[in-house]
Design a protein around this motif. Structure first.
Motif, PDB file in Angstrom:
ATOM      1  N   GLY A 124       0.820  -1.198   0.000  1.00  0.00           N
ATOM      2  CA  GLY A 124       0.000   0.000   0.000  1.00  0.00           C
ATOM      3  C   GLY A 124       0.855   1.250   0.000  1.00  0.00           C
ATOM      4  N   GLU A 125       0.346   2.311  -0.580  1.00  0.00           N
ATOM      5  CA  GLU A 125       1.120   3.551  -0.632  1.00  0.00           C
ATOM      6  C   GLU A 125       1.453   4.055   0.763  1.00  0.00           C
ATOM      7  OE1 GLU A 125       1.158   8.045  -2.497  1.00  0.00           O
ATOM      8  OE2 GLU A 125      -0.685   6.873  -2.631  1.00  0.00           O
ATOM      9  N   GLU A 126       0.511   3.907   1.687  1.00  0.00           N
ATOM     10  CA  GLU A 126       0.725   4.469   3.020  1.00  0.00           C
ATOM     11  C   GLU A 126       1.363   3.474   3.984  1.00  0.00           C
ATOM     12  OE1 GLU A 126       0.333   7.494   2.855  1.00  0.00           O
ATOM     13  OE2 GLU A 126      -0.887   7.518   1.036  1.00  0.00           O
ATOM     14  N   GLY A 127       0.963   2.202   3.913  1.00  0.00           N
ATOM     15  CA  GLY A 127       1.409   1.233   4.902  1.00  0.00           C
ATOM     16  C   GLY A 127       2.549   0.330   4.480  1.00  0.00           C
ATOM     17  N   GLY A 128       2.995   0.449   3.228  1.00  0.00           N
ATOM     18  CA  GLY A 128       4.080  -0.409   2.762  1.00  0.00           C
ATOM     19  C   GLY A 128       3.631  -1.839   2.559  1.00  0.00           C
ATOM     20  N   GLN A 129       4.591  -2.755   2.608  1.00  0.00           N
ATOM     21  CA  GLN A 129       4.331  -4.160   2.322  1.00  0.00           C
ATOM     22  C   GLN A 129       3.917  -4.905   3.577  1.00  0.00           C
ATOM     23  OE1 GLN A 129       4.432  -5.592  -0.673  1.00  0.00           O
ATOM     24  NE2 GLN A 129       4.198  -7.730  -0.103  1.00  0.00           N
ATOM     25  N   THR A 130       2.824  -5.674   3.467  1.00  0.00           N
ATOM     26  CA  THR A 130       2.380  -6.536   4.558  1.00  0.00           C
ATOM     27  C   THR A 130       1.975  -7.888   3.977  1.00  0.00           C
ATOM     28  OG1 THR A 130       0.101  -5.715   4.384  1.00  0.00           O
ATOM     29  CG2 THR A 130       1.544  -4.626   5.985  1.00  0.00           C
ATOM     30  N   GLY A 131       2.138  -8.944   4.770  1.00  0.00           N
ATOM     31  CA  GLY A 131       1.741 -10.271   4.332  1.00  0.00           C
ATOM     32  C   GLY A 131       2.764 -10.909   3.414  1.00  0.00           C
ATOM     33  N   ASN A 132       2.579 -12.199   3.159  1.00  0.00           N
ATOM     34  CA  ASN A 132       3.529 -12.932   2.303  1.00  0.00           C
ATOM     35  C   ASN A 132       2.818 -13.981   1.448  1.00  0.00           C
ATOM     36  OD1 ASN A 132       2.825 -14.735   4.271  1.00  0.00           O
ATOM     37  ND2 ASN A 132       4.894 -15.033   5.072  1.00  0.00           N
ATOM     38  N   GLY A 133       1.592 -13.689   1.031  1.00  0.00           N
ATOM     39  CA  GLY A 133       0.828 -14.638   0.238  1.00  0.00           C
ATOM     40  C   GLY A 133       1.248 -14.674  -1.224  1.00  0.00           C
ATOM     41  N   GLU A 134       0.632 -15.569  -1.965  1.00  0.00           N
ATOM     42  CA  GLU A 134       0.946 -15.769  -3.378  1.00  0.00           C
ATOM     43  C   GLU A 134       0.490 -14.596  -4.239  1.00  0.00           C
ATOM     44  OE1 GLU A 134      -0.361 -18.848  -6.979  1.00  0.00           O
ATOM     45  OE2 GLU A 134      -1.372 -18.894  -5.041  1.00  0.00           O
ATOM     46  N   ILE A 135      -0.613 -13.983  -3.857  1.00  0.00           N
ATOM     47  CA  ILE A 135      -1.174 -12.888  -4.644  1.00  0.00           C
ATOM     48  C   ILE A 135      -0.664 -11.563  -4.088  1.00  0.00           C
ATOM     49  CG2 ILE A 135      -3.290 -11.767  -5.437  1.00  0.00           C
ATOM     50  CD1 ILE A 135      -4.618 -14.560  -4.734  1.00  0.00           C
ATOM     51  N   GLN A 136       0.031 -10.823  -4.924  1.00  0.00           N
ATOM     52  CA  GLN A 136       0.562  -9.519  -4.525  1.00  0.00           C
ATOM     53  C   GLN A 136      -0.414  -8.435  -4.973  1.00  0.00           C
ATOM     54  OE1 GLN A 136       3.746  -8.437  -2.895  1.00  0.00           O
ATOM     55  NE2 GLN A 136       2.271  -6.747  -2.777  1.00  0.00           N
ATOM     56  N   TRP A 137      -0.904  -7.675  -4.006  1.00  0.00           N
ATOM     57  CA  TRP A 137      -1.824  -6.580  -4.307  1.00  0.00           C
ATOM     58  C   TRP A 137      -1.084  -5.252  -4.227  1.00  0.00           C
ATOM     59  CZ3 TRP A 137      -7.071  -7.569  -5.307  1.00  0.00           C
ATOM     60  CH2 TRP A 137      -7.508  -8.871  -5.029  1.00  0.00           C
ATOM     61  N   TYR A 138      -1.493  -4.330  -5.085  1.00  0.00           N
ATOM     62  CA  TYR A 138      -0.992  -2.957  -5.043  1.00  0.00           C
ATOM     63  C   TYR A 138      -2.189  -2.038  -4.819  1.00  0.00           C
ATOM     64  CZ  TYR A 138       3.463  -4.714  -6.695  1.00  0.00           C
ATOM     65  OH  TYR A 138       4.650  -5.395  -6.800  1.00  0.00           O
ATOM     66  N   VAL A 139      -2.111  -1.248  -3.750  1.00  0.00           N
ATOM     67  CA  VAL A 139      -3.263  -0.456  -3.316  1.00  0.00           C
ATOM     68  C   VAL A 139      -2.884   1.011  -3.166  1.00  0.00           C
ATOM     69  CG1 VAL A 139      -4.917  -0.072  -1.446  1.00  0.00           C
ATOM     70  CG2 VAL A 139      -4.289  -2.414  -2.098  1.00  0.00           C
ATOM     71  N   ASP A 140      -3.602   1.855  -3.866  1.00  0.00           N
ATOM     72  CA  ASP A 140      -3.530   3.296  -3.625  1.00  0.00           C
ATOM     73  C   ASP A 140      -4.916   3.717  -3.146  1.00  0.00           C
ATOM     74  OD1 ASP A 140      -3.128   6.003  -3.525  1.00  0.00           O
ATOM     75  OD2 ASP A 140      -2.073   6.122  -5.433  1.00  0.00           O
ATOM     76  N   PRO A 141      -5.060   3.996  -1.856  1.00  0.00           N
ATOM     77  CA  PRO A 141      -6.397   4.271  -1.318  1.00  0.00           C
ATOM     78  C   PRO A 141      -7.012   5.555  -1.860  1.00  0.00           C
ATOM     79  CG  PRO A 141      -4.712   4.759   0.311  1.00  0.00           C
ATOM     80  CD  PRO A 141      -4.020   4.065  -0.825  1.00  0.00           C
ATOM     81  N   ILE A 142      -6.166   6.559  -2.137  1.00  0.00           N
ATOM     82  CA  ILE A 142      -6.626   7.782  -2.788  1.00  0.00           C
ATOM     83  C   ILE A 142      -5.524   8.229  -3.746  1.00  0.00           C
ATOM     84  CG2 ILE A 142      -7.496  10.131  -2.546  1.00  0.00           C
ATOM     85  CD1 ILE A 142      -8.160   9.537   0.368  1.00  0.00           C
ATOM     86  N   ASP A 143      -5.707   7.981  -5.018  1.00  0.00           N
ATOM     87  CA  ASP A 143      -4.757   8.493  -6.002  1.00  0.00           C
ATOM     88  C   ASP A 143      -5.275   9.854  -6.451  1.00  0.00           C
ATOM     89  OD1 ASP A 143      -2.451   8.367  -7.649  1.00  0.00           O
ATOM     90  OD2 ASP A 143      -3.766   8.035  -9.359  1.00  0.00           O
ATOM     91  N   GLY A 144      -4.513  10.888  -6.128  1.00  0.00           N
ATOM     92  CA  GLY A 144      -4.987  12.254  -6.328  1.00  0.00           C
ATOM     93  C   GLY A 144      -5.346  12.886  -5.000  1.00  0.00           C
ATOM     94  N   THR A 145      -4.540  12.603  -3.970  1.00  0.00           N
ATOM     95  CA  THR A 145      -4.844  13.096  -2.627  1.00  0.00           C
ATOM     96  C   THR A 145      -4.913  14.621  -2.567  1.00  0.00           C
ATOM     97  OG1 THR A 145      -3.856  11.159  -1.561  1.00  0.00           O
ATOM     98  CG2 THR A 145      -4.094  13.114  -0.215  1.00  0.00           C
ATOM     99  N   ALA A 146      -4.035  15.303  -3.305  1.00  0.00           N
ATOM    100  CA  ALA A 146      -4.064  16.772  -3.286  1.00  0.00           C
ATOM    101  C   ALA A 146      -5.420  17.288  -3.775  1.00  0.00           C
ATOM    102  CB  ALA A 146      -2.931  17.332  -4.144  1.00  0.00           C
ATOM    103  N   ASN A 147      -5.980  16.642  -4.799  1.00  0.00           N
ATOM    104  CA  ASN A 147      -7.313  17.014  -5.273  1.00  0.00           C
ATOM    105  C   ASN A 147      -8.366  16.709  -4.216  1.00  0.00           C
ATOM    106  OD1 ASN A 147      -6.225  17.754  -7.736  1.00  0.00           O
ATOM    107  ND2 ASN A 147      -6.844  15.885  -8.794  1.00  0.00           N
ATOM    108  N   PHE A 148      -8.283  15.516  -3.657  1.00  0.00           N
ATOM    109  CA  PHE A 148      -9.234  15.090  -2.617  1.00  0.00           C
ATOM    110  C   PHE A 148      -9.244  16.071  -1.458  1.00  0.00           C
ATOM    111  CE2 PHE A 148      -9.678  12.779   1.442  1.00  0.00           C
ATOM    112  CZ  PHE A 148     -10.972  12.281   1.319  1.00  0.00           C
TER     113      PHE A 148
END
Length: 303
Positions: free
Chosen positions: A84-108
């Motif tokens: 995650g953009e804010e929390g970094g890498q967590t977990g060690n499963g087979e499926i790697q997820w990439y998460v941006d909870p708010i892309d465009g935070t300055a706009n938000f």
């Protein structure tokens, strides 16, 4: 907008496709899980903080949304690792997820309605599913290994053939680009794009910009400072919609790295032929590659 003639389905093993579709649905549902709290916070009186510099904004809502998404994914797919953009890498499963909870935070944070939630699933280095959700417009862009969709309907890109009639979305240059490329060079690059394209816009979210190219609402997008969580979902959505995503290493990653790991990109819809954009973008990448190589050579000489 959704197309009446979507691209031909890709030949994908049924079991693999089923898995991909399942992960797409998880990504979509995870994005929807943060819709209400983000909309309640949007255009409210919120506090902002800064990460790298005053141009890199973060809010408590980014962090809370990412925590919610992480919890949702791990509940529905325990065999997961999450970057995650804010929390970094967590977990060690087979499926790697990439998460941006708010892309465009300055706009938000400021109340501009161009921001989104971006979630992608990667297996063995390949993006297999993704979702980009615009809560304000209630637009869900998504893709599995078969196709791309907008609010459940097939999605197909389209671009104006000539760049002189086209609309380009880019964040370039920002202050970081001034530092890396030099102010005069960066402004000259921007000037050439402004003079060539019919319209150049700076809306402020890489994920949503590429999604708009996939939908045919913009002809091209380009960026020179993105992260995997910004563009992983967007790469699959654009490609499956018939568009083209060209990665640029900028000297930051090895040649041949996965598209979504490259910090630069050119995104175009089907039918685009934009030589000026290609030349300017590749020039930026080549200059940065040469600059980094020069620094390494100097360091080796003084070692």
């Amino acid at each position: 907008m959704p197309s009446s003639s979507p691209p031909e389905p890709k030949p994908v093993n049924e079991e693999v496709l089923s898995r991909s579709t399942q992960l797409m649905e998880i990504a979509k549902s995870a994005a929807l899980a943060v819709r209400d709290p983000l909309l309640q916070a949007f255009r409210s009186d919120m506090a902002v903080d800064y990460k790298v510099d005053l141009h890199d904004i973060v809010t408590i809502h980014d962090k809370r949304a990412e925590a919610t998404i992480r919890t949702f994914i791990l509940k529905h797919e325990p065999n997961s690792a999450i970057m995650g953009e804010e929390g970094g890498q967590t977990g060690n499963g087979e499926i790697q997820w990439y998460v941006d909870p708010i892309d465009g935070t300055a706009n938000f944070a400021r109340g501009l309605a161009f921001w989104c939630v971006s979630i992608a699933a990667v297996i063995e280095g390949e993006v297999v599913a993704g979702a980009i959700y615009d809560p304000v417009a209630d637009l869900m862009f998504a893709a599995d290994l078969k196709a791309s969709y907008l609010n459940g309907a097939p999605l197909h890109s389209r671009s104006t053939g000539e760049e002189t009639r086209a609309t380009l979305i880019t964040g370039y240059p920002v202050s970081r680009d001034f530092r890396v490329d030099g102010r005069d060079v960066a402004l000259a690059n921007l000037g050439e794009l402004v003079e060539t394209f019919s319209t150049v816009r700076r809306p402020g979210s890489a994920a949503l910009s590429v999604a708009h190219v996939a939908a045919g609402w913009a002809d091209a997008a380009a960026g020179f400072g993105v992260n995997a969580w910004d563009v992983a979902a967007a790469t699959l959505i654009l490609k499956n919609a018939g568009g083209r995503y060209e990665p640029l290493t900028l000297g930051k990653v090895a040649e041949g790295s996965a598209d979504f790991l490259c910090p630069g990109y050119i995104a175009t819809g089907e039918g685009a032929n934009y030589p000026t954009l290609a030349r300017v973008a590749n020039s930026i990448s080549e200059r940065r590659i040469a600059k980094i190589a020069g620094r390494r050579s100097d360091s080796a000489a003084h070692a």
